[in-house]
Design an enzyme around this catalytic site. Structure first.
Site, PDB file in Angstrom:
ATOM      1  CG  LEU A  18    -115.010  -9.146  31.340  1.00  0.00           C
ATOM      2  CD1 LEU A  18    -116.500  -9.008  31.632  1.00  0.00           C
ATOM      3  CD2 LEU A  18    -114.719 -10.476  30.667  1.00  0.00           C
ATOM      4  CG  ASP A 134    -123.039   4.623  23.901  1.00  0.00           C
ATOM      5  OD1 ASP A 134    -122.912   4.897  22.698  1.00  0.00           O
ATOM      6  OD2 ASP A 134    -122.110   4.204  24.607  1.00  0.00           O
TER       7      ASP A 134
END
Length: 496
Positions: A18, A134
């Site tokens: 991915l 994050d």
């Protein structure tokens, strides 16, 4: 697949890559029952020492406590071997970053829904004692059941703010809070700042402080007001407060949710500026960090607006440490849920993660068996009706051609689009299932392949679609331990 990519990790077959992020490679995998999963193969350097492994296990144990309605749950973790990896539920759908870049900024009610759902996920993460570190558009996946926040706990687990050294991951600079550039210590307020920048990106297509060179971005974050662009209305004032330079002036994620959903409002009066002398010291320190990052090649900080692929969240181990109870804040600007310090022993890895977290030990002994029912210490909430609809999942133009019920607990629908001859199958639970239930949807067109979706879901399985004009169909699904499929039916014009 790229040459050198694994074809299997433990019990999971690797289907395709991915993408790659700062923490490792991400693959689409397939479990033993054929279910799709997201597999993150971590960089070996991130778990190369005992202290890092212990920190990671501690954080993922906390991550298991996070409510899963807005996050992708972890299914399995193996950190013992030389190929450490974690497995989470696969969320089909583009990231918020990709969606905005391809379709443009979000507007109106769509932006409001995005703000509420992502703030709710952040509040749940903080309530479990975790800082995300994050939070950014690439870590918000726009799944079929709504936005899903991923990678919570992973960034902090693999890069504790108290740990320094070459290659330290500090997050994506455009979304860093000012205090991270001076002290490097992340708190819930740092996540709120990143949430505010993410909402600006969703509304305008660009971060609030730009995405050009690192020193310029950092300098704007420390000294300049945010560029809110076309963002307007009440959300603009809220986000402006969330982007205050001082962490203490930002509201908590829980207060944001309450404010956006009609609860106690947040004080949106103008934020007091920082003292010039204090700001000067912070700016000098942060720009020194930026210069060091550029010259020393620090990982992640030297990528102003990196584009990681879809990644799963951090993996909780089978056993859990205890988390200090959190005080529930009031909805004011100063209220904030901060992750509490915890102590934990290192728990074993390379074992399946239980689908439900084990219950916390009770301070009182278990009641003795009695012929009369014992009072429950907590009340179960009323079941929430499933808001999803078969047509909303299959798409405009589809109508119900047939159904199969699951004793009132769920229904499998066969949907047909008469205009283009496509068939769609979806299984919907009657209520939202917080603990998730195994559900399935299957569709086979005569002369064609079989498409299916068998996973644990909160609201639905599928949709699975195929062109079916003039052909016979086999359709069906499953709920819990039950499965069913039809014989060949709805042939030709029947049902179209």
């Amino acid at each position: 697949m790229v040459e050198g990519d694994p074809t299997r990790l433990g019990p999971f077959a690797i289907v395709r890559r991915l993408g790659e992020g700062g923490q490792g490679l991400v693959f689409l995998g397939e479990g033993p029952s054929g279910e799709q999963v997201a597999v993150k193969l971590l960089h070996t350097r991130l778990t190369a020492d005992a202290e890092a492994r212990a920190r990671f296990l501690h954080e993922v144990a906390l991550a298991q406590r996070v409510a899963r309605f807005c996050t992708a749950p972890v299914l399995y973790a193996d950190l013992a071997g030389n190929q450490p990896y974690i497995v989470s539920e696969y969320v089909p759908g583009k990231s918020l970053r990709e969606l905005v870049e391809e379709e443009g900024p979000r507007r109106g009610a769509a932006l409001d829904r995005l703000a509420i759902s992502t703030a709710t996920a952040l509040a749940a993460i903080h309530r479990a004692g975790i800082t995300h570190r994050d939070f950014k558009p690439a870590n918000v996946l726009m799944g079929p059941e709504g936005p899903v926040v991923i990678d919570f706990g992973v960034a902090k687990a693999l890069d504790s703010p108290q740990t320094t050294g070459t290659g330290t991951t500090m997050g994506t600079p455009s979304f860093l809070a000012p205090e991270l550039m001076s002290t490097g210590v992340a708190t819930g307020a740092s996540d709120v700042f990143a949430w505010g920048v993410t909402m600006v990106f969703a509304a305008t297509g660009r971060p609030a402080f730009g995405a050009d060179s690192i020193p310029q971005v950092m300098h704007r974050i420390l000294t300049s007001p945010p560029d809110l662009g076309e963002l307007s209305g009440p959300l603009r004032d809220l986000i402006k407060v969330c982007l205050a330079k001082e962490p203490a002036l930002r509201p908590s994620a829980e207060a944001i949710v309450a404010h956006l959903t009609g609860g106690p409002p947040i004080d949106l009066s103008p934020v007091e500026p920082e003292k010039p002398r204090a700001r000067g010291r912070v700016v000098a320190a942060a720009l020194a960090v930026a210069a060091l990052a550029v010259t020393a090649g620090t990982v992640a900080v030297i990528r102003p607006f990196d584009r990681p692929a879809q990644t799963p969240v951090a993996a909780p181990p089978a056993a859990q440490p205890q988390v200090s109870p959190q005080r529930r804040p009031s909805a004011t600007r100063s209220a904030r849920v901060e992750p509490a310090p915890t102590r934990s022993t290192v728990v074993p890895v390379k074992q399946p993660i239980p689908s439900e977290p084990p219950a916390s030990p009770s301070p009182s002994p278990s009641p003795s068996p009695s012929p009369s029912p014992s009072p429950s210490p907590t009340l179960k909430p009323d079941p929430v009706p499933n808001p999803r609809k078969p047509r909303g999942l299959c798409g405009a133009g589809f109508t119900i051609a047939d159904t199969h019920g699951w004793n009132g607990k769920a229904t499998t629908y066969l949907m047909i689009n008469a205009s283009n001859g496509r068939a769609c199958v979806v299984t919907l639970s009657t209520y939202v299932m917080p603990g998730k239930v195994r559900m399935g949807a299957i569709l086979q067109v005569q002369g064609g392949a079989i498409t299916r979706d068998w996973r644990r879901h909160m609201t639905h399985a599928g949709p699975v679609k195929q062109p079916a004009s003039g052909a016979c169909l086999i359709w069906g699904g499953g709920y819990g331990q039950q499965t069913w499929k039809s014989a060949w039916s709805h042939c030709g014009a029947e049902g179209y």
